[in-house]
Enzyme design. Sequence first.
Site, mmCIF file in Angstrom:
data_model
loop_
_atom_site.group_PDB
_atom_site.id
_atom_site.type_symbol
_atom_site.label_atom_id
_atom_site.label_comp_id
_atom_site.label_asym_id
_atom_site.label_seq_id
_atom_site.Cartn_x
_atom_site.Cartn_y
_atom_site.Cartn_z
ATOM 1 N N SER A 15 -37.399 44.426 -104.986
ATOM 2 C CA SER A 15 -38.332 43.550 -104.278
ATOM 3 C C SER A 15 -39.673 44.263 -104.056
ATOM 4 O O SER A 15 -40.336 44.644 -105.019
ATOM 5 C CB SER A 15 -37.699 43.072 -102.969
ATOM 6 O OG SER A 15 -38.439 42.032 -102.406
ATOM 7 N N ASP B 60 -33.505 32.785 -107.088
ATOM 8 C CA ASP B 60 -34.248 33.595 -106.114
ATOM 9 C C ASP B 60 -35.226 32.698 -105.368
ATOM 10 O O ASP B 60 -36.183 32.184 -105.948
ATOM 11 C CB ASP B 60 -34.996 34.718 -106.855
ATOM 12 C CG ASP B 60 -35.595 35.754 -105.911
ATOM 13 O OD1 ASP B 60 -35.954 35.394 -104.771
ATOM 14 O OD2 ASP B 60 -35.727 36.916 -106.325
ATOM 15 N N HIS C 273 -32.081 36.463 -104.410
ATOM 16 C CA HIS C 273 -33.027 37.569 -104.300
ATOM 17 C C HIS C 273 -32.329 38.917 -104.168
ATOM 18 O O HIS C 273 -32.829 39.926 -104.683
ATOM 19 C CB HIS C 273 -33.962 37.338 -103.109
ATOM 20 C CG HIS C 273 -35.062 38.350 -103.017
ATOM 21 N ND1 HIS C 273 -36.003 38.515 -104.011
ATOM 22 C CD2 HIS C 273 -35.376 39.272 -102.061
ATOM 23 C CE1 HIS C 273 -36.842 39.469 -103.671
ATOM 24 N NE2 HIS C 273 -36.481 39.947 -102.498
#
Length: 249
Positions: A101, A194, A224
């Site tokens: 991320s 996601d 995610h």
Amino acid sequence: MSPSFLALSGERRIAVRQRRPAGAAPTILFLPGYASDMMGSKALALDALAERHGLGMLRFDYSGTGESSGRFAEGTLDCWLEEAEAVAHLDDNPLILVGSSMGGWIMLHLAERLGARVAALVGIAAAPDFTDWGYGEADKATLAANGELRRDNPYGGEAELTTFSFWQSGERLKLLDRPIDVYGPVRLLHGDADAEVPVEIAMRLKDALASTDVQLAIVKGGTHRLSAPNELTLLERTVLDLVPPSARA
């Protein structure tokens, strides 16, 4: 394994767990996501992989998170990038950078800074430039007016905090509007479910990278976190495939 602590400016003490590589084997440097730490399932899976195959492993907590000192509200992207670079210099072997991320955003900047020391990159739901595309105009107005923004945490618990100083640092470090000077192998893993980082961002990142050795794997049903057992297996296999067989135990 207990952490050691790396002392940096501003009285920051960065918690680090280091596994030494065998011989010239590469070292995996794991870069956590926003408000995440080095004890998550992806970091632990990679540490176990490194132990099995004689690879090095570096994992750490950004200041204000996990076991590191400081206040999370004082953290900025450029500050955490500085910490990642300091941790990278704890090991002289080639590095495989793995960024989750926000850690994927830091990973890209770190790769540009370290150049030939970086053997390969693996992005997990990488989120470069999320201060740009991840906040609407109302959110940005609230940040400017109040100095912070609190939004519902998609994983429950306390609200997710963004400070204006963090948002400003992200705007200074945007990448997707220019060529990204990374030339080695890059592997991007992204879930098609996601809800936080659209697959479109992975496509934009793929196209922005200067490297001609870029592969994007879209995981059906992946969210995610990409931390289900089959997704962790994919991550392990992806990283191991970037290690020359002669460098594995």
